[in-house]
Structures are given as C-alpha cells and as structure tokens.
Design a protein around this motif. Sequence first.
Motif, PDB file in Angstrom:
ATOM      1  N   ASP A 126      12.213  14.656 -11.100  1.00 33.47           N
ATOM      2  CA  ASP A 126      11.010  14.390 -11.471  1.00 33.47           C
ATOM      3  C   ASP A 126      11.035  13.175 -12.434  1.00 33.47           C
ATOM      4  O   ASP A 126      11.646  13.404 -13.651  1.00 33.47           O
ATOM      5  N   VAL A 127      10.130  12.289 -12.243  1.00 36.60           N
ATOM      6  CA  VAL A 127      10.163  11.013 -13.032  1.00 36.60           C
ATOM      7  C   VAL A 127       8.700  10.863 -13.843  1.00 36.60           C
ATOM      8  O   VAL A 127       8.295   9.686 -14.180  1.00 36.60           O
ATOM      9  N   TRP A 134      -1.260   2.377 -13.405  1.00 39.23           N
ATOM     10  CA  TRP A 134      -0.723   2.044 -11.974  1.00 39.23           C
ATOM     11  C   TRP A 134      -1.848   1.973 -10.961  1.00 39.23           C
ATOM     12  O   TRP A 134      -2.782   2.397 -11.039  1.00 39.23           O
ATOM     13  N   VAL A 135      -1.514   0.987 -10.001  1.00 35.96           N
ATOM     14  CA  VAL A 135      -2.446   0.708  -9.083  1.00 35.96           C
ATOM     15  C   VAL A 135      -2.413   1.781  -7.998  1.00 35.96           C
ATOM     16  O   VAL A 135      -1.503   2.543  -8.051  1.00 35.96           O
ATOM     17  N   ASP A 136      -3.763   1.845  -7.500  1.00 38.68           N
ATOM     18  CA  ASP A 136      -3.843   3.220  -6.686  1.00 38.68           C
ATOM     19  C   ASP A 136      -2.791   3.570  -5.559  1.00 38.68           C
ATOM     20  O   ASP A 136      -2.350   4.679  -5.303  1.00 38.68           O
ATOM     21  N   ILE A 137      -2.438   2.517  -4.969  1.00 39.50           N
ATOM     22  CA  ILE A 137      -1.504   2.676  -3.929  1.00 39.50           C
ATOM     23  C   ILE A 137      -0.297   3.108  -4.279  1.00 39.50           C
ATOM     24  O   ILE A 137       0.536   3.983  -3.726  1.00 39.50           O
ATOM     25  N   ALA A 138       0.432   2.530  -5.471  1.00 38.01           N
ATOM     26  CA  ALA A 138       1.679   2.967  -5.992  1.00 38.01           C
ATOM     27  C   ALA A 138       1.470   4.226  -6.514  1.00 38.01           C
ATOM     28  O   ALA A 138       2.545   5.059  -6.411  1.00 38.01           O
ATOM     29  N   ARG A 139       0.222   4.747  -6.912  1.00 35.97           N
ATOM     30  CA  ARG A 139       0.096   6.244  -7.386  1.00 35.97           C
ATOM     31  C   ARG A 139       0.410   7.348  -6.221  1.00 35.97           C
ATOM     32  O   ARG A 139       0.932   8.417  -6.230  1.00 35.97           O
ATOM     33  N   GLY A 141       0.916  16.303  -7.713  1.00 38.57           N
ATOM     34  CA  GLY A 141       0.705  16.147  -9.121  1.00 38.57           C
ATOM     35  C   GLY A 141       1.924  15.574  -9.981  1.00 38.57           C
ATOM     36  O   GLY A 141       1.756  15.599 -11.233  1.00 38.57           O
ATOM     37  N   ARG A 142       3.132  15.509  -9.278  1.00 37.50           N
ATOM     38  CA  ARG A 142       4.132  14.868 -10.340  1.00 37.50           C
ATOM     39  C   ARG A 142       4.623  13.642  -9.452  1.00 37.50           C
ATOM     40  O   ARG A 142       4.494  13.653  -8.251  1.00 37.50           O
TER      41      ARG A 142
END
Length: 281
Positions: A18-19, A33-38, A45-46
């Motif tokens: 988990d990072v 973070w940009v949406d696609i990275a998220r 949720g992690r």
Amino acid sequence: MIYGWYDDAHQFPDKLVDVTDLADYLGAKYGGWVDIARKYGTRNGRWISLPVGGAGATMVYRKSWVSQAGFEAVPNDTAGFLKLCQGLKRIGHPAGFALGNATGDANGWCHWVIWGHGGKLVDDNDKVVIDSPETIAGLEYAKQLYETFIPGTLSWLDPSNNKAFLAGEIGLTSNGISIYYAAKTSSDPTLKAMAEDIHHADYPVGPIGHPTRGNLIVPGMLFRYSKFPNAAKDYMRFLMEKEQYEAWQTASIGYWTHPLNAYDASPIWTADPSTPPIGIA
C-alpha cells in the motif's frame, strides 16, 4: 520497485505494498493527481501503485507533405483525418500506424478509434460490453484507415514507425516526441533539416464528440516480498520530486508526461514551439 504498463497493478493488487501515504504526500505537495492517474493507481480506496507518468501521444506529421495533400493542418475530426490519410497515400507519403505487438503505439491509436466511436471494453459495472454497434463502427473506420497505411504495419513493433518516419517512408504516424527528438539531436544534416518539418497535432475527435486519446501509463509497483519496502518507497518519492522530475522531462524534451498537476508549469512545455504539451489527463 517494478515498472509495468497500463493497469498491470490491478491484476495482482493483494501482492502489492500500500503506497497511499506516499501518494497523499506527493498529491498534497504537487497540486493533486490527474484523474486518469488516480484511476490507474487506486483500488478500493487505496493506492496500489504510483503512476510515475506516461509517454504521451500525438499525431506526428511532415508539415510540407500534409500541405501537398491539400491540408493546412491535421483535421480535428476523424472524418477529416481519414481524408487527409487518403490524400497522403495519393501523393506517395502514406501514414503508418503499428498494428503488431507494439505495446504503446498499437494500443494507443486502436483504443482511440474504439473509444472515439463510443465503444468500450467494460461498462461501469465491469460487465464486458465490447461486442456493440459502436465497436463495429470503430472497426469499420479502422479498416478504412488501414487501407491508407504503408504496407507491413501488421508486423510493426514500437520502434518501427519511428524508423519508417525518419527514413522518409511515411508522412504521418502516432507517437510521442521521440521522432522529433531523434531528428533534432541527430548529427545527420538530413535529419536535422527534417526536424524543422516535423509538427505535432492532437488526436482527432470521433463521433462520440470529445477527445479519447490514450496514453502509455507506467505504474511503479512495490511487491510485498520486498525486503526493503521503506527504502523503495523513498526512492519512488525521490524520483517524483521537482528536482529530479523536471530534469527528467527536460532531458527527454517532453517525451515523459506527468501525473501531478503542478508539473503543468514545467519549463519544457514552453521551451520549443515544436514540443506540444502532451498531458495524460
């Protein structure tokens, strides 16, 4: 730490460290973070991986040849784009897009075609819905586009379109900044002259009505079997800090695009008019 492609981390999320703490730190420091990275980096949720960025993609073309084909620039719609490619073939400077085992180039433009016509692999409930009229429409468009390509693209790997473009065999392809980089930094006078004729354009918009460009996202993953997870996480942090990250972007003249909003202001995006901002948002 291991680098992967696209959604590799989601194939074995329970095997990864988990990072979330690292992602939260970087997001707070660098504008989020940009949406696609998220989407690529999180699950339930992690954060299961840290998208370190991606190779952005545009249409790379020879300006003079596009003009000879009767166009001032690359059209911003798929119908006009098909006409441009037909025109390039007519004047002997065809387009060429990888259709073989090319991780970035083939996936990038093929997904763009399917998404641009409204097709998708799964719906919001993870149900497979690829068999649809929208996908068929995308495939029919791809067939017409393929007819304008230089022969041999079915066997192309990722370097193939770069080589064909720099050899003067094609006038348009889908790629990152690496073709321009190779020409600009070459000691060959012919390639240096070619660099002045190389331009970039965003992917045309399909019938769906909004951009659907894909990007070669690279997730940094840390497996649970690591004996030094804290050291690995700190190395990931180090790579993403401004002192290292902007130097990386500058050295690649924009080949590497960022997942953190603050790097929109990186100097590389305004240093050269031929270097387009190829984001991964």
